[in-house]
Design a protein around this motif. Sequence first.
Motif, mmCIF file in Angstrom:
data_model
loop_
_atom_site.group_PDB
_atom_site.id
_atom_site.type_symbol
_atom_site.label_atom_id
_atom_site.label_comp_id
_atom_site.label_asym_id
_atom_site.label_seq_id
_atom_site.Cartn_x
_atom_site.Cartn_y
_atom_site.Cartn_z
ATOM 1 N N TYR A 236 93.077 -33.272 -20.322
ATOM 2 C CA TYR A 236 92.261 -32.158 -21.125
ATOM 3 C C TYR A 236 91.093 -32.763 -21.984
ATOM 4 O O TYR A 236 91.299 -34.201 -22.188
ATOM 5 C CB TYR A 236 93.084 -31.380 -22.025
ATOM 6 C CG TYR A 236 93.670 -31.800 -22.967
ATOM 7 C CD1 TYR A 236 93.354 -32.115 -24.505
ATOM 8 C CD2 TYR A 236 94.985 -32.645 -23.292
ATOM 9 C CE1 TYR A 236 93.725 -32.712 -25.628
ATOM 10 C CE2 TYR A 236 95.576 -33.180 -24.218
ATOM 11 C CZ TYR A 236 94.841 -33.458 -25.273
ATOM 12 O OH TYR A 236 95.506 -33.974 -26.428
ATOM 13 N N GLU A 237 90.281 -32.067 -22.449
ATOM 14 C CA GLU A 237 89.151 -32.748 -23.211
ATOM 15 C C GLU A 237 88.528 -31.761 -24.239
ATOM 16 O O GLU A 237 88.538 -30.610 -24.006
ATOM 17 C CB GLU A 237 87.993 -33.161 -22.342
ATOM 18 C CG GLU A 237 86.887 -34.096 -23.160
ATOM 19 C CD GLU A 237 85.910 -34.518 -22.239
ATOM 20 O OE1 GLU A 237 84.796 -34.943 -22.628
ATOM 21 O OE2 GLU A 237 86.128 -34.791 -21.068
ATOM 22 N N THR B 195 78.072 -29.574 -20.988
ATOM 23 C CA THR B 195 76.855 -29.652 -20.274
ATOM 24 C C THR B 195 77.460 -30.192 -19.057
ATOM 25 O O THR B 195 78.595 -30.608 -18.713
ATOM 26 C CB THR B 195 76.149 -30.769 -20.859
ATOM 27 O OG1 THR B 195 76.744 -32.086 -20.836
ATOM 28 C CG2 THR B 195 75.573 -30.465 -22.305
ATOM 29 N N HIS B 196 76.639 -30.208 -17.997
ATOM 30 C CA HIS B 196 77.008 -30.647 -16.674
ATOM 31 C C HIS B 196 77.284 -32.126 -16.494
ATOM 32 O O HIS B 196 78.413 -32.583 -15.844
ATOM 33 C CB HIS B 196 75.482 -30.653 -15.672
ATOM 34 C CG HIS B 196 75.318 -29.413 -14.827
ATOM 35 N ND1 HIS B 196 75.342 -28.396 -15.625
ATOM 36 C CD2 HIS B 196 75.222 -29.191 -13.572
ATOM 37 C CE1 HIS B 196 75.051 -27.079 -14.673
ATOM 38 N NE2 HIS B 196 74.936 -27.753 -13.368
ATOM 39 N N PHE C 232 84.485 -35.161 -16.969
ATOM 40 C CA PHE C 232 85.947 -34.689 -16.989
ATOM 41 C C PHE C 232 86.319 -34.493 -15.545
ATOM 42 O O PHE C 232 87.372 -34.879 -15.196
ATOM 43 C CB PHE C 232 85.748 -33.225 -17.447
ATOM 44 C CG PHE C 232 87.044 -32.489 -17.460
ATOM 45 C CD1 PHE C 232 88.083 -32.975 -18.421
ATOM 46 C CD2 PHE C 232 87.372 -31.465 -16.625
ATOM 47 C CE1 PHE C 232 89.256 -32.447 -18.370
ATOM 48 C CE2 PHE C 232 88.727 -30.973 -16.524
ATOM 49 C CZ PHE C 232 89.601 -31.432 -17.557
ATOM 50 N N PHE C 233 85.546 -34.042 -14.612
ATOM 51 C CA PHE C 233 86.129 -34.210 -13.130
ATOM 52 C C PHE C 233 86.163 -35.464 -12.572
ATOM 53 O O PHE C 233 87.285 -35.722 -11.720
ATOM 54 C CB PHE C 233 85.080 -33.132 -12.188
ATOM 55 C CG PHE C 233 85.306 -31.719 -12.506
ATOM 56 C CD1 PHE C 233 86.294 -31.143 -12.721
ATOM 57 C CD2 PHE C 233 84.105 -30.923 -12.034
ATOM 58 C CE1 PHE C 233 86.499 -29.728 -12.831
ATOM 59 C CE2 PHE C 233 84.305 -29.620 -12.071
ATOM 60 C CZ PHE C 233 85.421 -28.911 -12.775
ATOM 61 N N LEU D 30 78.127 -27.233 -9.285
ATOM 62 C CA LEU D 30 77.382 -28.549 -8.893
ATOM 63 C C LEU D 30 78.155 -29.456 -9.118
ATOM 64 O O LEU D 30 78.717 -30.328 -8.175
ATOM 65 C CB LEU D 30 75.999 -28.676 -9.526
ATOM 66 C CG LEU D 30 75.244 -30.150 -9.097
ATOM 67 C CD1 LEU D 30 75.019 -30.081 -7.775
ATOM 68 C CD2 LEU D 30 74.019 -29.963 -10.060
ATOM 69 N N PRO D 31 78.943 -29.658 -10.443
ATOM 70 C CA PRO D 31 79.847 -31.043 -10.464
ATOM 71 C C PRO D 31 81.030 -30.756 -9.696
ATOM 72 O O PRO D 31 81.736 -31.931 -9.007
ATOM 73 C CB PRO D 31 80.392 -30.471 -12.012
ATOM 74 C CG PRO D 31 79.276 -30.055 -12.528
ATOM 75 C CD PRO D 31 78.778 -28.915 -11.505
ATOM 76 N N ILE D 32 81.638 -29.619 -9.260
ATOM 77 C CA ILE D 32 82.783 -29.367 -8.152
ATOM 78 C C ILE D 32 82.431 -29.886 -6.889
ATOM 79 O O ILE D 32 82.893 -30.709 -6.237
ATOM 80 C CB ILE D 32 83.143 -28.074 -7.959
ATOM 81 C CG1 ILE D 32 84.088 -27.670 -9.483
ATOM 82 C CG2 ILE D 32 84.157 -27.721 -6.886
ATOM 83 C CD1 ILE D 32 84.558 -26.136 -9.299
ATOM 84 N N ALA D 33 81.061 -29.615 -6.330
ATOM 85 C CA ALA D 33 80.454 -30.202 -5.197
ATOM 86 C C ALA D 33 80.614 -31.564 -5.100
ATOM 87 O O ALA D 33 80.666 -32.429 -4.231
ATOM 88 C CB ALA D 33 79.368 -29.440 -4.757
ATOM 89 N N GLN D 34 79.872 -32.209 -6.305
ATOM 90 C CA GLN D 34 79.779 -33.738 -6.454
ATOM 91 C C GLN D 34 81.088 -34.409 -6.482
ATOM 92 O O GLN D 34 81.217 -35.592 -5.585
ATOM 93 C CB GLN D 34 79.083 -33.977 -7.470
ATOM 94 C CG GLN D 34 77.278 -33.517 -7.424
ATOM 95 C CD GLN D 34 76.655 -34.072 -8.886
ATOM 96 O OE1 GLN D 34 77.181 -34.489 -9.733
ATOM 97 N NE2 GLN D 34 75.440 -33.807 -8.733
#
Length: 186
Positions: A7-8, A15-16, A22-23, A50-54
Motif C-alpha cells: 500500500y502507499e 498522478t500517473h 506503485f504498479f 495507461l499505467p496498467i497497460a505499461q
Amino acid sequence: NFKRLIYEVLDHDPTHKDIIRFFERFHDELASRGLTLQGITTDGSPLYPLPIAQGFGDVQHQVCAFHVIKELTRATLGAVAKVRKQLKHTMPKLRRGRPTKTQRRIVQRRKRITQKISDLFEHRYLFVKHHLTTREKKTLQRITRGLPHLRTLRDIMDQVYRLFDRRCRTETALGKLAKLRQRGFH
C-alpha cells in the motif's frame, strides 16, 4: 486471501507517475512471491488504464461494481434534478391583483407544477432505491405521471441492479448487458 501485499499513502493527489511507481512495486512484490496477476479491479479513475497497460500488459481490467452503481446513481439523480429545473421554467407567470377566471386556471396550473417539483424533490430517492415497496411504486407512478422519460430512467436502474445481482450467472449478466447496450446505454 484478502491479504494486503502493498500500500502507499500519499500527501497529494495521485498522478500517473505515482500510479506507475506503485504498479512497479506491486509487480515486483508479485514476482517475489511467485504470483501471477489474473485481473485488476479499479474505481474507474482515468489515471489507471495507461499505467496498467505499461506495467502489466494485456491484463483484464474492470471497474468495481460499487463505483459503477455510484456513478449511475449520481447521473440518475442529476437527471431528476434537471427535470425539476425544466418544470420550473414551464410555470406560467402570474399577474398582480385579483385573479380573473382565466388567471385562476393559471394559478391552479402553477400549483400543480409546484407540487410536482416538490414531489420529485421529496421522493427523488425512489429513482435509485434498490428495492421498492408496493407503496413506493405507487408513489413513483404518481409523481412521474406525464413524465415517461423518468419512468424509463427508473426502469434502467432496475435493469442495472439486476445486472449486478450476485445470483446472476455470467452468461445471464452478459445477455442483460447486451440488452442495455441495444437500448443505447454504453
